[in-house]
Design a protein around this motif. Structure first.
Motif, PDB file in Angstrom:
ATOM      1  N   ARG A 181      98.889 107.710  79.668  1.00  0.00           N
ATOM      2  CA  ARG A 181     100.083 108.203  78.971  1.00  0.00           C
ATOM      3  C   ARG A 181      99.693 109.027  77.744  1.00  0.00           C
ATOM      4  O   ARG A 181     100.306 110.060  77.463  1.00  0.00           O
ATOM      5  CB  ARG A 181     100.980 107.028  78.574  1.00  0.00           C
TER       6      ARG A 181
ATOM      7  N   GLU B 132     107.101 107.538  87.001  1.00  0.00           N
ATOM      8  CA  GLU B 132     106.900 106.220  86.408  1.00  0.00           C
ATOM      9  C   GLU B 132     106.254 105.257  87.400  1.00  0.00           C
ATOM     10  O   GLU B 132     105.381 104.456  87.044  1.00  0.00           O
ATOM     11  CB  GLU B 132     108.233 105.657  85.920  1.00  0.00           C
TER      12      GLU B 132
ATOM     13  N   SER C 107      98.475 112.389  78.982  1.00  0.00           N
ATOM     14  CA  SER C 107      99.576 113.211  79.476  1.00  0.00           C
ATOM     15  C   SER C 107     100.361 113.829  78.321  1.00  0.00           C
ATOM     16  O   SER C 107     100.735 115.012  78.352  1.00  0.00           O
ATOM     17  CB  SER C 107     100.503 112.364  80.358  1.00  0.00           C
ATOM     18  N   ARG C 108     100.612 113.037  77.276  1.00  0.00           N
ATOM     19  CA  ARG C 108     101.321 113.571  76.106  1.00  0.00           C
ATOM     20  C   ARG C 108     100.508 114.664  75.408  1.00  0.00           C
ATOM     21  O   ARG C 108     101.053 115.666  74.949  1.00  0.00           O
ATOM     22  CB  ARG C 108     101.630 112.433  75.118  1.00  0.00           C
TER      23      ARG C 108
ATOM     24  N   ARG D 100     102.608 106.187  87.611  1.00  0.00           N
ATOM     25  CA  ARG D 100     101.922 105.824  86.372  1.00  0.00           C
ATOM     26  C   ARG D 100     101.593 104.334  86.364  1.00  0.00           C
ATOM     27  O   ARG D 100     100.488 103.924  86.002  1.00  0.00           O
ATOM     28  CB  ARG D 100     102.802 106.164  85.171  1.00  0.00           C
TER      29      ARG D 100
END
Length: 481
Positions: A401, A371, A404-405, A374
């Motif tokens: 994000r 986190e 990444s997902r 990021r």
């Protein structure tokens, strides 16, 4: 992210006198703040130039303020470097000099650069070795680092300048050309020396600006791939122990875990850039394509040229800093920007997903570190300010994000091999619209370009073999006809 502005002046900290002592800050102001500063032609270079007592009796006081002989010599030396430069669009010798000076002064928290000791080098080598072992289980791409190195900040500057040159030269070339074009055609034939001097100064100004930017960046990066581009030499995983120490403060995570997590990210980047042969040129090409669409504000440049005074280079400096570069609002420029932003997001998203998979069961602080990094990337980081200042380009992976997902979903649906196979060809990768609909991309059939490339290669080899086996023309055949 540093708040230090990227200007053209030398770093503000006073240099040492010949006796090794710091100059007295009260001995002279800097720039226009002190008496006589407004008339100092070298104020833009960060040299002390405030007037002092006796200015009225000294015919040079109005021009040089209270410069002592050492300062005066340095000023003339720097001006001479600017006017005598005859190289490319950026004076990279000056850039290196300024970057090294900025590094030597230390970061705002007072941390000075230092050589890396044997223990730190050993710790980095061990972290990268272990990181590669962990990554073997979560990606089909083999190790991309033939060597693990621990760099000081100065070593980072030396190692990354060739990449910065490749990134910055295209836009600097456009500015140099524009400097010669803003003069009326009838004046250009008689203004050759002036144009040459302005281009020399432009190269030096860019050198100063990028040098200071790289010097500040060297105080904050933790490896060679922090900004998503491969800035260091190929196949070399690099970490900066001094900056990792600063990064580790107040995180509440053991330092060994932080070093290992950062080694995972560095090693993952190296795997991508080593085993996806088109990726490096694709990334740098996207930056260059964007730079080609940068529009130089010639009206502002014309004003600068019309008022240009060789004894007052600040005007040219300010023009280079304040809005001269504007992205053209064209479909080509928008496409170049979208291409770059998507490529950055896909690279950073893949690294984020792969590193998380490797670290989540092994490092107690993996989630917190993920986190933190990021947010560090999403907020832009120091490199964003560098590029925004130079060419108006932001290197922020805005959709980190989402990317990444998508990579994580691809791992679940297609496995590690199926996910990594998408890197075989740029047309197989997700697009910006795929980031909007990751499920649609994950579950639709993807064309296999590897088979097409194989077929084309075999066809080309067959054609060459056919030419080799075909009989040569026999002169006798012509006589029989």
């Amino acid at each position: 992210m540093s708040d230090t502005p990227f200007g053209f002046g030398l770093p503000p900290e006073e240099p040492e006198d010949g006796d090794g002592k710091k100059k007295d800050p009260a001995g002279g102001g800097q720039g226009a703040g002190g008496q006589g500063g407004a008339g100092n032609p070298f104020a833009g270079f960060g040299l002390p130039g405030a007037g002092g007592a006796g200015g009225a009796d000294n015919p040079f006081a109005a021009m040089f303020g209270s410069l002592n002989p050492n300062d005066l010599g340095a000023a003339f030396q720097q001006l001479g470097q600017m006017l005598s430069y005859e190289g490319g669009p950026v004076n990279w010798d000056m850039a290196k000099q300024i970057a090294r000076q900025t590094v030597a002064q230390g970061t705002p928290d007072g941390t000075k650069d230092a050589s890396v000791g044997p223990a730190e080098r050993s710790a980095v080598e061990e972290a990268v070795r272990l990181a590669d072992i962990w990554l073997d289980g979560v990606t089909s791409l083999p190790s991309g680092a033939n060597m693990a190195v621990a760099w000081s900040r100065a070593e980072w500057v030396e190692a990354t300048l060739p990449a910065w040159q490749q990134l910055v030269d295209p836009v600097a070339e456009r500015v140099g050309t524009a400097m010669g074009e803003v003069l009326p055609e009838e004046m250009q034939s008689v203004a050759g020396p002036l144009i040459g001097m302005m281009r020399s100064m432009g190269g030096a100004m860019f050198g100063q600006q990028i040098g200071q930017a790289v010097g500040v960046l060297a105080g904050e990066v933790v490896g060679s791939t922090d900004i998503g581009l491969p800035l260091g030499p190929a196949n070399r995983a690099a970490l900066l122990p001094l900056n990792i120490e600063a990064f580790s403060k107040d995180l509440g995570v053991p330092k060994d875990e932080i070093r290992l997590y950062l080694a995972l990210r560095e090693a993952a980047h190296q795997r991508l850039f080593a085993h996806v042969p088109w990726l490096r040129s694709h990334m740098f090409g996207a930056v260059e394509g964007y730079a080609r669409g940068i529009k130089v504000d010639t009206s502002k440049l014309e004003d600068v040229v019309g008022q240009f005074d060789p004894a007052n280079p600040e005007g040219l400096q300010e023009a280079l800093q304040q809005g001269m570069f504007q992205p053209e609002d064209t479909p080509e420029q928008k496409a170049a920007l979208a291409r770059l932003e998507t490529a950055l997001a896909l690279v950073e998203g893949w690294v984020d997903a792969v590193v998380h998979e490797a670290a989540k069961q092994r490092l107690t602080g993996a989630d917190a570190l993920r986190e933190t990094l990021r947010r560090r990337r999403a907020s832009g980081g120091p490199a964003e300010q560098t590029f925004a200042t130079l060419i108006g380009l932001q290197l922020r992976p805005r959709r980190l994000r989402d990317a990444s997902r998508l990579w994580a979903s691809l791992t679940d649906a297609r496995g590690v091999d199926g996910r990594d196979r998408l890197w075989e060809h740029p047309d197989m990768l997700p697009t910006a619209s795929d980031l909007d609909d990751p499920d649609g991309f994950v579950h639709h059939e993807q064309a296999d370009f590897s088979e097409l490339d194989k077929m084309l290669g075999e066809a080309a080899r067959g054609e060459q073999d056919g030419k080799k086996d075909s009989p040569k023309d026999d002169p006798k055949d012509d006589t029989d006809k």
